[in-house]
Design a protein around this motif. Structure first.
Motif, mmCIF file in Angstrom:
data_model
loop_
_atom_site.group_PDB
_atom_site.id
_atom_site.type_symbol
_atom_site.label_atom_id
_atom_site.label_comp_id
_atom_site.label_asym_id
_atom_site.label_seq_id
_atom_site.Cartn_x
_atom_site.Cartn_y
_atom_site.Cartn_z
ATOM 1 N N THR A 55 23.266 3.750 41.435
ATOM 2 C CA THR A 55 24.693 3.614 41.136
ATOM 3 C C THR A 55 24.854 3.176 39.687
ATOM 4 O O THR A 55 23.865 2.908 38.994
ATOM 5 C CB THR A 55 25.388 2.575 42.042
ATOM 6 N N VAL A 72 27.831 -5.404 43.876
ATOM 7 C CA VAL A 72 28.348 -4.080 43.612
ATOM 8 C C VAL A 72 29.822 -4.087 43.305
ATOM 9 O O VAL A 72 30.307 -3.368 42.457
ATOM 10 C CB VAL A 72 28.069 -3.165 44.829
ATOM 11 N N SER A 73 30.598 -4.937 43.999
ATOM 12 C CA SER A 73 32.051 -4.905 43.839
ATOM 13 C C SER A 73 32.605 -6.099 43.086
ATOM 14 O O SER A 73 33.792 -6.286 43.012
ATOM 15 C CB SER A 73 32.707 -4.837 45.224
ATOM 16 N N ARG A 130 26.015 -0.821 34.057
ATOM 17 C CA ARG A 130 27.325 -1.135 33.471
ATOM 18 C C ARG A 130 27.396 -2.586 32.997
ATOM 19 O O ARG A 130 28.195 -2.922 32.131
ATOM 20 C CB ARG A 130 28.443 -0.840 34.469
ATOM 21 N N SER A 133 25.705 0.388 38.766
ATOM 22 C CA SER A 133 25.260 -1.005 38.654
ATOM 23 C C SER A 133 23.754 -1.118 38.438
ATOM 24 O O SER A 133 23.268 -2.125 37.927
ATOM 25 C CB SER A 133 25.639 -1.787 39.922
ATOM 26 N N GLN A 172 30.875 1.118 45.562
ATOM 27 C CA GLN A 172 30.711 2.349 44.811
ATOM 28 C C GLN A 172 30.322 3.473 45.770
ATOM 29 O O GLN A 172 29.672 3.246 46.791
ATOM 30 C CB GLN A 172 29.650 2.159 43.726
ATOM 31 N N LYS A 173 30.731 4.690 45.452
ATOM 32 C CA LYS A 173 30.603 5.820 46.366
ATOM 33 C C LYS A 173 29.171 6.022 46.847
ATOM 34 O O LYS A 173 28.921 6.198 48.047
ATOM 35 C CB LYS A 173 31.117 7.096 45.677
ATOM 36 N N GLU A 174 28.207 6.002 45.921
ATOM 37 C CA GLU A 174 26.812 6.248 46.295
ATOM 38 C C GLU A 174 26.287 5.149 47.216
ATOM 39 O O GLU A 174 25.553 5.411 48.170
ATOM 40 C CB GLU A 174 25.925 6.333 45.043
#
Length: 206
Positions: free
Chosen positions: A195, A2-3, A111, A197, A174-176
């Protein structure tokens, strides 16, 4: 992941001798890995993750190159690059941080529509959701654990660690993803989380 940044691999560790950075695995061949000629799997010491390297052009990348056989590389990576998560590797949890694992299914509108097992992901979001809901039924039905399924099916590089993302705090993801992960109790598995991603199942770890 995710990050995870998309910075080229060569920028992570420019000061170390090349022999310490590019460590090919033994007994690799295109028939084993499904990679095109001249490509092989190597290991990034800085990220502690495998990546793909072209011995002829010196190109390196996180996702398999075009022309890779998706089924062969998926099998090879699951067999040779999936290790049990090691909580001590991330250090002790700090105040406000949690530890979680996830299973990610990407789609063509993600993304980054590629992964360690597919150079180009063409499935629709609806198809990704259908796949993930099938995984959700198996996990919540007790047929298989999220970690074991993530090893071969997750589109995140954390698949090598059974989906374990280690410890993270608010603002790291990510926020979600963050909201869903922090809402879980240890041992709980989330519903589908959407998300940029892709779509995820998240398990809060002890």
């Amino acid at each position: 992941m995710v990050s995870q940044s998309q910075t080229p691999i060569s920028s992570f560790v420019p000061r170390l001798p090349i022999r310490h950075l590019l460590n090919p695995l033994p007994s690799q061949s295109p028939s084993d890995t499904g990679l095109p000629s001249q490509w092989e799997v190597r290991h990034s010491n800085s990220k502690n993750l495998p990546y793909y390297f072209n011995a002829s052009t010196k190109e390196s990348r996180w996702e398999p190159p075009p022309g890779t056989d998706p089924e062969k590389i998926k099998t090879y990576m699951a067999l040779h690059h999936s290790t049990p998560a090691n909580p001590s590797a991330s250090g002790a949890a700090k105040d406000g941080k949690i530890r979680a694992a996830h299973l990610l299914v990407k789609h063509r509108d993600s993304r980054r529509p590629s992964s360690w097992k597919e150079p180009e992901i063409r499935r629709t979001k609806e198809e990704a959701l259908e796949i993930l809901r099938g995984y959700e039924r198996r996990i919540k039905g007790g047929e298989v654990s999220l970690g074991d399924l993530a090893t071969s099916e997750s589109d995140c590089s954390s698949a090598r660690k059974k989906g374990d993302l280690g410890f993270f705090g608010r603002g790291d993801m990510q926020k979600e993803f963050e909201q869903a992960a922090f809402a879980l109790k240890p041992g709980e598995v989330s519903q589908v989380v959407d998300t940029a991603s892709g779509v995820h199942l998240i398990e809060r770890l002890e």
